[in-house]
Design a protein around this motif. Structure first.
Motif, PDB file in Angstrom:
ATOM      1  N   ASP A 149       0.950  -1.292   0.072  1.00 26.34           N
ATOM      2  CA  ASP A 149       0.044   0.141   0.012  1.00 26.34           C
ATOM      3  C   ASP A 149       0.962   1.096   0.147  1.00 26.34           C
ATOM      4  N   CYS A 150       0.725   2.128  -0.956  1.00 22.31           N
ATOM      5  CA  CYS A 150       1.508   3.469  -1.014  1.00 22.31           C
ATOM      6  C   CYS A 150       0.581   4.737  -1.075  1.00 22.31           C
ATOM      7  N   ILE A 151       1.221   5.734  -0.438  1.00 18.73           N
ATOM      8  CA  ILE A 151       0.537   6.817  -0.080  1.00 18.73           C
ATOM      9  C   ILE A 151       0.618   7.709  -1.243  1.00 18.73           C
ATOM     10  N   CYS A 152      -0.092   7.888  -2.105  1.00 16.87           N
ATOM     11  CA  CYS A 152       0.169   8.867  -3.540  1.00 16.87           C
ATOM     12  C   CYS A 152       0.147  10.105  -3.542  1.00 16.87           C
ATOM     13  N   TYR A 153       0.428  10.965  -4.215  1.00 15.49           N
ATOM     14  CA  TYR A 153       0.763  12.397  -4.343  1.00 15.49           C
ATOM     15  C   TYR A 153      -0.555  12.614  -5.409  1.00 15.49           C
ATOM     16  N   GLY A 154      -1.364  13.641  -4.859  1.00 16.77           N
ATOM     17  CA  GLY A 154      -2.647  13.748  -5.551  1.00 16.77           C
ATOM     18  C   GLY A 154      -2.477  14.741  -6.682  1.00 16.77           C
ATOM     19  N   ARG A 189       0.594   1.754  -6.149  1.00 17.02           N
ATOM     20  CA  ARG A 189      -0.862   1.590  -5.754  1.00 17.02           C
ATOM     21  C   ARG A 189      -1.386   2.088  -4.646  1.00 17.02           C
ATOM     22  N   GLY A 190      -2.314   2.560  -4.387  1.00 16.93           N
ATOM     23  CA  GLY A 190      -2.878   2.952  -2.901  1.00 16.93           C
ATOM     24  C   GLY A 190      -4.066   3.170  -2.941  1.00 16.93           C
ATOM     25  N   ARG A 191      -4.866   3.347  -1.772  1.00 15.77           N
ATOM     26  CA  ARG A 191      -6.335   3.908  -1.554  1.00 15.77           C
ATOM     27  C   ARG A 191      -6.175   5.165  -1.037  1.00 15.77           C
ATOM     28  N   ALA A 237      -0.276  10.718   6.982  1.00 17.11           N
ATOM     29  CA  ALA A 237      -0.940   9.419   6.660  1.00 17.11           C
ATOM     30  C   ALA A 237       0.044   8.000   6.978  1.00 17.11           C
ATOM     31  N   ALA A 238       1.354   8.401   6.631  1.00 19.64           N
ATOM     32  CA  ALA A 238       2.207   7.214   6.914  1.00 19.64           C
ATOM     33  C   ALA A 238       2.473   7.071   8.276  1.00 19.64           C
ATOM     34  N   ILE A 239       2.500   7.971   9.153  1.00 16.99           N
ATOM     35  CA  ILE A 239       2.640   7.972  10.551  1.00 16.99           C
ATOM     36  C   ILE A 239       1.550   7.038  10.958  1.00 16.99           C
ATOM     37  N   ALA A 240       0.382   7.277  10.439  1.00 17.74           N
ATOM     38  CA  ALA A 240      -0.990   6.493  10.927  1.00 17.74           C
ATOM     39  C   ALA A 240      -0.834   5.171  10.531  1.00 17.74           C
ATOM     40  N   GLY A 241       0.187   4.828   9.828  1.00 16.05           N
ATOM     41  CA  GLY A 241       0.368   3.435   9.510  1.00 16.05           C
ATOM     42  C   GLY A 241      -0.694   2.868   8.072  1.00 16.05           C
ATOM     43  N   LEU A 242      -0.751   4.108   7.117  1.00 14.99           N
ATOM     44  CA  LEU A 242      -1.710   3.907   6.115  1.00 14.99           C
ATOM     45  C   LEU A 242      -0.872   3.187   4.734  1.00 14.99           C
TER      46      LEU A 242
END
Length: 334
Positions: free
Chosen positions: A208-213, A237-239, A251-256
């Motif tokens: 799961d990746c945190i994507c730049y919008g 990919r990521g949600r 969001a990364a600190i929150a474990g996403l």
């Protein structure tokens, strides 16, 4: 003599072919062309739209030529307007040069009105403090600072200068490299405990990746190979898609998921353990911090002063890289 031009400059007007043209009318026309409309140009100049319209009508009347096409979608120059714009911009540039050469002669101070744009986090953490201290030392400087993580159109927004981080593609702009902006792949200890860590760059795409919008293309990350070859590209990919680096960090600190962040955003969380670095031997490719400004015959004294300020502040040092982070998580959890 055909096409003879008698040009005499006074503080407020220019005499061309026996007619007096107010520099305010020329400036109004140039701003309308560069901003693509009367409303944004009026905001840039700080005048009412009716005043700007009157100036344009007066200029067209004096020249006996239509300079602008007006439509509900905006304003565009006619063929004659395009030619006149190039000349008018040059005249105003030369006038600005003359003003710069004599302004501040008595007290050594800088007198200028500048409009600058920059990314939100970099602007609040680094650029703002530099500019505000500079303004304190130069009381003749007026500043409008617009912080936005999107790349704003310099001409359409009436900006004199932009700080941009990344890779430049717009050949119509001038740029001065200021500093490297190194990036880090990271996640929270909680995410690492639940999902393990990628053992190689190729494994990043299955997480799961945190994507730049603000990205205009399908999300992908590039990593340094440690060799002279091309960077390794991974489609991610990521949600969750976010348009701000600090939100991505949170969001990364929150474990996403995993995040590829500039170190100036991630540094504090890496130091205190809220984030851990992944694959430090093959980090995401380094971006560059640039000072970007429109192409012009003459770069104003104010723009040159700010660029010199930024070059001096970051030359030989990048504050976000100075404090070491704790040891990184390097192995996949079984």
């Amino acid at each position: 003599m055909p096409n003879a031009v008698d040009c005499t400059v006074s503080p407020r007007a220019v005499i061309i072919r026996g007619m007096e043209h107010d520099f305010g009318n020329l400036r109004a026309f140039v701003q309308v062309v560069e901003n693509g409309g009367i409303t944004p140009a009026a905001q840039r100049l700080g005048v009412a739209k009716s005043v700007l319209s009157q100036r344009l009508a007066k200029l067209e009347g004096e020249l006996h030529v239509k300079l602008l096409h007006r439509s509900p979608r905006g304003v565009t120059p006619t063929d004659a307007g395009k030619r006149f714009y190039q000349r008018a911009r040059d005249v105003l540039s030369r006038l600005q040069q003359a003003v710069d050469e004599v302004s501040g002669v008595d007290d050594g101070g800088l007198r200028a009105s500048l409009r600058i744009t920059a990314p939100m986090t970099f602007g609040t953490q680094y650029l703002g403090p530099l500019l505000f201290d500079f303004m304190r030392r130069n009381p003749g400087l007026e500043l409008a600072l617009d912080l936005d993580d999107r790349y704003l159109d310099l001409l359409a927004g009436g900006f004199d200068l932009s700080v941009r981080i990344g890779r430049l593609h717009d050949s119509s702009l001038m740029a001065r490299a200021l500093a490297p902006s190194r990036r880090v792949l990271c996640c929270s200890p909680d995410y690492a405990a639940r999902h393990g860590l990628p053992a190689s760059v190729a494994d990043v795409g299955v997480h799961d990746c945190i994507c730049y919008g603000n990205a205009s293309v399908a999300p992908y990350w590039q990593f340094e190979t440690g060799q002279s070859g091309e960077p390794q590209t991974v489609v991610v990919r990521g949600r969750i898609h976010l348009n701000n680096g600090e939100s991505m960090r949170d969001a990364a600190i929150a474990g996403l998921g995993l995040a590829a962040l500039p170190r100036f955003i991630a540094a504090a969380a890496l130091r205190d353990g809220r984030l851990v670095e992944i694959l430090p031997g093959t980090p995401p490719t380094t971006d560059t911090v640039y000072a970007v400004y429109p192409k012009t015959r003459y770069v104003s004294r104010g723009v040159r002063a700010i660029i010199d300020l930024l070059v001096s502040a970051f030359e030989g040092r990048t504050p976000w890289d100075e404090a070491p982070a704790p040891a990184s998580a390097r192995r996949r959890k079984a």
